[in-house]
Design a protein around this motif. Structure first.
Motif, PDB file in Angstrom:
ATOM      1  N   PHE A 141       0.814  -1.214   0.000  1.00 24.66           N
ATOM      2  CA  PHE A 141       0.000   0.000   0.000  1.00 24.66           C
ATOM      3  C   PHE A 141       0.850   1.269   0.000  1.00 24.66           C
ATOM      4  CE2 PHE A 141      -2.583  -3.332   1.966  1.00 24.66           C
ATOM      5  CZ  PHE A 141      -3.690  -3.300   1.126  1.00 24.66           C
ATOM      6  N   PHE A 142       2.132   1.113   0.265  1.00 23.83           N
ATOM      7  CA  PHE A 142       3.029   2.269   0.246  1.00 23.83           C
ATOM      8  C   PHE A 142       3.093   2.917  -1.136  1.00 23.83           C
ATOM      9  CE2 PHE A 142       5.577  -1.674  -0.127  1.00 23.83           C
ATOM     10  CZ  PHE A 142       6.077  -1.518  -1.416  1.00 23.83           C
ATOM     11  N   ALA A 143       2.733   2.164  -2.175  1.00 18.96           N
ATOM     12  CA  ALA A 143       2.837   2.670  -3.548  1.00 18.96           C
ATOM     13  C   ALA A 143       1.533   3.261  -4.061  1.00 18.96           C
ATOM     14  CB  ALA A 143       3.295   1.545  -4.482  1.00 18.96           C
ATOM     15  N   LEU A 144       0.490   3.284  -3.233  1.00 19.96           N
ATOM     16  CA  LEU A 144      -0.831   3.695  -3.710  1.00 19.96           C
ATOM     17  C   LEU A 144      -0.849   5.128  -4.227  1.00 19.96           C
ATOM     18  CD1 LEU A 144      -3.796   2.951  -4.086  1.00 19.96           C
ATOM     19  CD2 LEU A 144      -4.226   3.742  -1.758  1.00 19.96           C
ATOM     20  N   SER A 145      -0.313   6.059  -3.468  1.00 21.48           N
ATOM     21  CA  SER A 145      -0.365   7.470  -3.862  1.00 21.48           C
ATOM     22  C   SER A 145       0.328   7.709  -5.197  1.00 21.48           C
ATOM     23  CB  SER A 145       0.279   8.341  -2.781  1.00 21.48           C
ATOM     24  OG  SER A 145       0.386   9.675  -3.216  1.00 21.48           O
ATOM     25  N   ALA A 146       1.520   7.169  -5.342  1.00 23.16           N
ATOM     26  CA  ALA A 146       2.297   7.411  -6.565  1.00 23.16           C
ATOM     27  C   ALA A 146       1.647   6.770  -7.782  1.00 23.16           C
ATOM     28  CB  ALA A 146       3.721   6.891  -6.390  1.00 23.16           C
ATOM     29  N   THR A 147       1.265   5.500  -7.672  1.00 26.27           N
ATOM     30  CA  THR A 147       0.708   4.803  -8.834  1.00 26.27           C
ATOM     31  C   THR A 147      -0.690   5.303  -9.182  1.00 26.27           C
ATOM     32  OG1 THR A 147      -0.057   3.007  -7.381  1.00 26.27           O
ATOM     33  CG2 THR A 147       2.071   2.729  -8.454  1.00 26.27           C
ATOM     34  N   LEU A 148      -1.448   5.706  -8.167  1.00 30.74           N
ATOM     35  CA  LEU A 148      -2.800   6.205  -8.400  1.00 30.74           C
ATOM     36  C   LEU A 148      -2.789   7.496  -9.214  1.00 30.74           C
ATOM     37  CD1 LEU A 148      -5.641   5.195  -7.420  1.00 30.74           C
ATOM     38  CD2 LEU A 148      -5.498   6.932  -5.644  1.00 30.74           C
ATOM     39  N   THR A 149      -1.771   8.309  -9.015  1.00 28.16           N
ATOM     40  CA  THR A 149      -1.702   9.617  -9.679  1.00 28.16           C
ATOM     41  C   THR A 149      -0.655   9.659 -10.787  1.00 28.16           C
ATOM     42  OG1 THR A 149      -0.075  10.449  -8.083  1.00 28.16           O
ATOM     43  CG2 THR A 149      -2.393  10.753  -7.535  1.00 28.16           C
ATOM     44  N   LEU A 150      -0.188   8.486 -11.211  1.00 30.35           N
ATOM     45  CA  LEU A 150       0.876   8.422 -12.224  1.00 30.35           C
ATOM     46  C   LEU A 150       2.078   9.262 -11.796  1.00 30.35           C
ATOM     47  CD1 LEU A 150      -1.158   8.622 -15.580  1.00 30.35           C
ATOM     48  CD2 LEU A 150      -0.447   6.595 -14.289  1.00 30.35           C
ATOM     49  N   TYR A 151       2.335   9.275 -10.500  1.00 30.70           N
ATOM     50  CA  TYR A 151       3.482   9.951  -9.876  1.00 30.70           C
ATOM     51  C   TYR A 151       3.360  11.480  -9.872  1.00 30.70           C
ATOM     52  CZ  TYR A 151       5.439   5.293 -10.371  1.00 30.70           C
ATOM     53  OH  TYR A 151       5.635   3.936 -10.302  1.00 30.70           O
ATOM     54  N   ALA A 152       2.249  12.012 -10.382  1.00 33.97           N
ATOM     55  CA  ALA A 152       2.093  13.462 -10.464  1.00 33.97           C
ATOM     56  C   ALA A 152       1.965  14.107  -9.089  1.00 33.97           C
ATOM     57  CB  ALA A 152       0.869  13.810 -11.306  1.00 33.97           C
ATOM     58  N   HIS A 153       1.475  13.359  -8.103  1.00 33.40           N
ATOM     59  CA  HIS A 153       1.317  13.911  -6.761  1.00 33.40           C
ATOM     60  C   HIS A 153       2.648  13.992  -6.023  1.00 33.40           C
ATOM     61  CE1 HIS A 153      -0.599  14.864  -2.950  1.00 33.40           C
ATOM     62  NE2 HIS A 153       0.093  13.902  -2.371  1.00 33.40           N
ATOM     63  N   ASP A 154       3.559  13.084  -6.357  1.00 31.63           N
ATOM     64  CA  ASP A 154       4.809  12.969  -5.598  1.00 31.63           C
ATOM     65  C   ASP A 154       5.983  13.682  -6.246  1.00 31.63           C
ATOM     66  OD1 ASP A 154       4.285  10.603  -3.395  1.00 31.63           O
ATOM     67  OD2 ASP A 154       3.085  10.344  -5.184  1.00 31.63           O
ATOM     68  N   ILE A 155       5.903  13.966  -7.540  1.00 32.58           N
ATOM     69  CA  ILE A 155       6.997  14.649  -8.246  1.00 32.58           C
ATOM     70  C   ILE A 155       6.586  16.093  -8.494  1.00 32.58           C
ATOM     71  CG2 ILE A 155       8.413  14.691 -10.327  1.00 32.58           C
ATOM     72  CD1 ILE A 155       8.029  11.695 -10.565  1.00 32.58           C
ATOM     73  N   GLN A 156       7.333  17.025  -7.951  1.00 32.56           N
ATOM     74  CA  GLN A 156       6.968  18.442  -8.026  1.00 32.56           C
ATOM     75  C   GLN A 156       7.570  19.152  -9.235  1.00 32.56           C
ATOM     76  OE1 GLN A 156       4.688  19.574  -5.868  1.00 32.56           O
ATOM     77  NE2 GLN A 156       4.693  17.508  -4.972  1.00 32.56           N
ATOM     78  N   ASP A 157       8.700  18.680  -9.713  1.00 35.01           N
ATOM     79  CA  ASP A 157       9.369  19.341 -10.831  1.00 35.01           C
ATOM     80  C   ASP A 157       8.600  19.114 -12.128  1.00 35.01           C
ATOM     81  OD1 ASP A 157      11.574  19.226 -13.173  1.00 35.01           O
ATOM     82  OD2 ASP A 157      12.230  20.610 -11.610  1.00 35.01           O
ATOM     83  N   TYR A 158       8.193  20.195 -12.780  1.00 36.72           N
ATOM     84  CA  TYR A 158       7.351  20.099 -13.977  1.00 36.72           C
ATOM     85  C   TYR A 158       8.041  19.326 -15.099  1.00 36.72           C
ATOM     86  CZ  TYR A 158       5.049  21.537 -18.305  1.00 36.72           C
ATOM     87  OH  TYR A 158       4.432  21.539 -19.526  1.00 36.72           O
ATOM     88  N   SER A 159       9.315  19.599 -15.332  1.00 39.95           N
ATOM     89  CA  SER A 159      10.015  18.927 -16.428  1.00 39.95           C
ATOM     90  C   SER A 159      10.116  17.431 -16.182  1.00 39.95           C
ATOM     91  CB  SER A 159      11.415  19.526 -16.608  1.00 39.95           C
ATOM     92  OG  SER A 159      12.182  19.377 -15.423  1.00 39.95           O
ATOM     93  N   ASP A 160      10.301  17.050 -14.903  1.00 37.26           N
ATOM     94  CA  ASP A 160      10.402  15.621 -14.577  1.00 37.26           C
ATOM     95  C   ASP A 160       9.073  14.904 -14.785  1.00 37.26           C
ATOM     96  OD1 ASP A 160      13.064  15.731 -13.963  1.00 37.26           O
ATOM     97  OD2 ASP A 160      12.791  15.822 -11.785  1.00 37.26           O
ATOM     98  N   ILE A 161       7.992  15.490 -14.296  1.00 34.43           N
ATOM     99  CA  ILE A 161       6.704  14.812 -14.423  1.00 34.43           C
ATOM    100  C   ILE A 161       6.232  14.801 -15.870  1.00 34.43           C
ATOM    101  CG2 ILE A 161       5.263  16.839 -13.945  1.00 34.43           C
ATOM    102  CD1 ILE A 161       4.681  13.153 -12.915  1.00 34.43           C
ATOM    103  N   ALA A 162       6.523  15.858 -16.624  1.00 32.63           N
ATOM    104  CA  ALA A 162       6.150  15.871 -18.039  1.00 32.63           C
ATOM    105  C   ALA A 162       6.919  14.786 -18.799  1.00 32.63           C
ATOM    106  CB  ALA A 162       6.429  17.243 -18.650  1.00 32.63           C
ATOM    107  N   ARG A 163       8.183  14.650 -18.486  1.00 30.81           N
ATOM    108  CA  ARG A 163       8.990  13.611 -19.124  1.00 30.81           C
ATOM    109  C   ARG A 163       8.497  12.225 -18.717  1.00 30.81           C
ATOM    110  NH1 ARG A 163      15.250  12.221 -17.759  1.00 30.81           N
ATOM    111  NH2 ARG A 163      15.520  10.531 -19.253  1.00 30.81           N
TER     112      ARG A 163
END
Length: 297
Positions: free
Chosen positions: A103-125
């Motif tokens: 369940f530790f991975a729920l937040s990241a996988t549920l949001t395609l990591y968009a909730h956990d990665i703040q840098d725009y270039s990283d999440i867009a990539r």
């Protein structure tokens, strides 16, 4: 008076709300989940409000459908793939993590990591990578993240499960996408979903996005996705009713057991009478009782 940055932020929030509202009005069967806005805002920033509405609709129905059902049970089934991938790739680390649920991975996988990665270039990539592959690769990416922290995880004392869970639930900063993306792809090739241990892939419903969207080069219609959504909803209801029934049986097991014994005895009595065996049985019982008393006295 608001500063320029405050006005800009307010404007983006308004556009974000409009996009989400429009999509959910067009497809009212979709259930909003916490973190959905994190995904939508990435598409909004990249595509703009006009083009993000159809893109969000497509993404919601074709890639996020399992997360937008009336229950998060399908999303939890996604997470069960992570321990299986780790077990296939690193048995020692798998053993170390066996007492910790995924369940530790729920937040990241549920949001395609968009909730956990703040840098725009990283999440867009990262979105470019994830959307170019089938949905299950998002799960392989988290498994790659866990495997990349092998040394750190093995050093956590066995008597500190809370620390282990906390560490697993937080993505490393900075996130080495250059190393993790190739590692996730290699994991996927070395240990494809249908080869994972414990039959975990077979337990993923056939109408899950993990199975219906495997060929990303194939054109998938919104109509088909909507039909699959309703199929999944029906399946969820059946599973929930089954769990309720089993729970009812378990909570009333003593009463049900007593009734079952009484019914069995009654049925046997009727069968014996119909067969005409009741007199014979009573005769044998009387003889046995007399012989037993004779031995005692």
């Amino acid at each position: 008076m608001r500063s320029g940055s405050e006005q800009e932020l307010s404007s983006k929030k308004t556009k974000l709300s409009r996009v989400i509202t429009q999509v959910l009005r067009n497809y009212p069967m979709l259930c909003y989940f916490q973190g959905y806005h994190d995904i939508v805002q990435v598409l909004l920033l990249v595509l703009g409000e006009k083009h993000s509405v159809p893109a969000v609709a497509q993404l919601s129905l074709l890639r996020l459908r399992d997360f937008m059902l009336p229950s998060l049970a399908p999303a939890v089934k996604h997470l069960q793939l992570i321990p299986a991938i780790i077990a296939a790739a690193d048995s020692d680390l798998s053993t170390r993590l066996s007492s910790t649920g995924p369940f530790f991975a729920l937040s990241a996988t549920l949001t395609l990591y968009a909730h956990d990665i703040q840098d725009y270039s990283d999440i867009a990539r990262l979105f470019d990578f994830l959307l170019a592959w089938e949905p299950v690769v998002s799960i392989y990416l988290y498994a790659a993240i866990v495997l990349s922290r092998r040394k750190e995880l093995l050093e956590i004392p066995l008597d500190e499960p809370e620390m282990l869970h906390f560490t697993l639930s937080k993505l490393p900063i900075p996130l080495d996408l250059d190393g993790l993306i190739p590692q996730a792809v290699q994991l996927f090739h070395d240990h494809p979903p249908d080869s994972l241990p414990t039959g975990v892939w077979r337990r993923i419903p056939r109408c899950s996005v993990l199975k219906t969207f495997r060929d990303v080069s194939k054109k998938h219609s919104i109509e088909t996705a909507v039909d699959l959504f309703y199929q999944q909803t029906k399946q969820l209801r059946r599973e929930e009713n089954k769990k309720k029934f089993i729970g009812f049986l378990w909570s009333h097991r003593r009463t049900i057991g007593s009734v079952a014994v009484a019914v069995f005895i009654g049925a046997m009595s009727i069968w014996i009478r119909k067969r005409g065996l009741d007199n014979s049985i009573l005769t044998y019982a009387g003889q046995f009782r007399a012989a037993f008393k004779g031995r005692l006295f």
